[in-house]
Design an enzyme around this catalytic site. Structure first.
Site, PDB file in Angstrom:
ATOM      1  N   GLU B  50       0.834  -1.208   0.000  1.00 39.49           N
ATOM      2  CA  GLU B  50       0.000   0.000   0.000  1.00 39.49           C
ATOM      3  C   GLU B  50       0.873   1.265   0.000  1.00 39.49           C
ATOM      4  O   GLU B  50       0.616   2.212  -0.748  1.00 39.49           O
ATOM      5  CB  GLU B  50      -0.913   0.027   1.240  1.00 39.49           C
ATOM      6  CG  GLU B  50      -1.844  -1.152   1.382  1.00 39.49           C
ATOM      7  CD  GLU B  50      -2.919  -1.210   0.307  1.00 39.49           C
ATOM      8  OE1 GLU B  50      -3.070  -0.240  -0.464  1.00 39.49           O
ATOM      9  OE2 GLU B  50      -3.595  -2.247   0.225  1.00 39.49           O
ATOM     10  N   ASN B  54       1.235   4.028  -3.013  1.00 40.10           N
ATOM     11  CA  ASN B  54       1.001   5.472  -2.808  1.00 40.10           C
ATOM     12  C   ASN B  54       2.153   6.301  -3.378  1.00 40.10           C
ATOM     13  O   ASN B  54       1.927   7.342  -3.995  1.00 40.10           O
ATOM     14  CB  ASN B  54       0.838   5.780  -1.317  1.00 40.10           C
ATOM     15  CG  ASN B  54      -0.569   5.512  -0.828  1.00 40.10           C
ATOM     16  OD1 ASN B  54      -1.451   5.201  -1.611  1.00 40.10           O
ATOM     17  ND2 ASN B  54      -0.767   5.632   0.473  1.00 40.10           N
ATOM     18  N   ARG B 108      -9.275   3.107  -7.733  1.00 38.41           N
ATOM     19  CA  ARG B 108      -8.611   3.067  -6.437  1.00 38.41           C
ATOM     20  C   ARG B 108      -9.683   3.017  -5.350  1.00 38.41           C
ATOM     21  O   ARG B 108     -10.685   3.728  -5.430  1.00 38.41           O
ATOM     22  CB  ARG B 108      -7.730   4.317  -6.240  1.00 38.41           C
ATOM     23  CG  ARG B 108      -6.631   4.479  -7.268  1.00 38.41           C
ATOM     24  CD  ARG B 108      -5.597   3.368  -7.198  1.00 38.41           C
ATOM     25  NE  ARG B 108      -5.018   3.264  -5.871  1.00 38.41           N
ATOM     26  CZ  ARG B 108      -4.463   2.146  -5.410  1.00 38.41           C
ATOM     27  NH1 ARG B 108      -4.420   1.069  -6.154  1.00 38.41           N
ATOM     28  NH2 ARG B 108      -3.948   2.114  -4.197  1.00 38.41           N
TER      29      ARG B 108
END
Lengths: 116, 142
Positions: B50, B54, B108
């Site tokens: 994650e 990002n 997303r």
């Protein structure tokens, strides 16, 4: 990475390997293409051989849920690992996507007209 | 703080490097406790994925840049710092809200920080516009 089958109006996509931001886009495009090509109305994603998934996979599943909702179809997922179940439960998509232990159970539910 | 072990890696913000980052961090964590609970390892891999995603999507939205990962261990405590030199976050509190996404047109889920918070014991985010972002996380290994 993907093995694709059809059973009537049901598109079965068996995913192998890891689902992340990199691979989710391919799964999305192949699934959308096959939905149209095979005129399918429902999808079963077979997670038996999925070894990892992050929230990019959640986004991909929500996207397909939206596609199928638009055409009145259903999306099911079968045999996710414990770690993937944990992520699915955290995201809350288990409330809109049906999860089964086996592919056969998912097929029976879709074919049997069980209220999903 | 003096750690038992440390590694640092740097890689380009290409999405295929997400798998590399997860594998490298997994190797470090597994060495800390070869008999560790596989669920814990999976939690760490997910949180790393994650954070790196990002960096790739939000840190460097229009360009490619470098991503830095530093892993440290002290007894059974695992620390990880993931840094990019990208565009930064102007409102960290808002960015960490569940379902928050700056790109709703893409698929997303907006769950990145929520997953990091849920799967690790602690998370700290430091960022300033145009000065990059640093995510620091910690987890006790069984």
């Amino acid at each position: 990475m993907l093995n694709i089958f059809s059973d009537g109006s049901i598109l079965i996509i068996a995913i192998n390997g890891e689902i992340d931001h990199h691979s989710a886009e391919e799964i999305k495009s192949v699934t959308e293409h096959n939905l149209k090509e095979r005129n399918s109305k429902n999808i079963i994603f077979d997670f038996t051989n999925v070894t990892f998934m992050d929230s990019a996979g959640i986004g991909m599943l929500i996207g397909r849920y939206k596609t199928l909702s638009y055409i009145g179809g259903k999306i099911c997922l079968c045999n996710p690992s414990g770690s993937i179940k944990k992520l699915i439960n955290l995201s809350g998509i288990n409330k809109i996507i049906n999860i089964f232990d086996t592919k056969e159970a998912a097929l029976n539910a879709l074919k049997g007209g069980k209220s999903l | 703080m003096i750690f038992d072990n440390e590694i640092s890696i740097k890689f380009k913000s290409n999405s295929q490097n997400e798998a590399f980052a997860r594998t490298a961090v997994s190797a470090f964590v597994t060495a800390m406790s070869p008999t560790m609970n596989l669920g814990e390892l999976s939690d760490i891999k997910t949180a790393v994925s994650e954070a790196v995603t990002n960096c790739i999507i939000h840190g460097y939205p229009k360009t490619k840049g470098d991503i830095y990962i530093k892993c440290s261990s002290l007894d059974k405590l695992f620390y990880i710092e993931i840094h990019d030199d990208g565009v930064g976050i102007s409102n960290i509190k808002e960015a960490m809200q569940p379902m928050h996404t700056t790109s709703p047109q893409t698929e997303r889920s907006g769950l990145g920080f929520t997953v990091m918070e849920a799967f690790m014991d602690s998370i700290n985010v430091k960022s300033e516009p145009n000065k990059g972002t640093t995510v620091t996380m910690c987890k006790k290994i069984s």
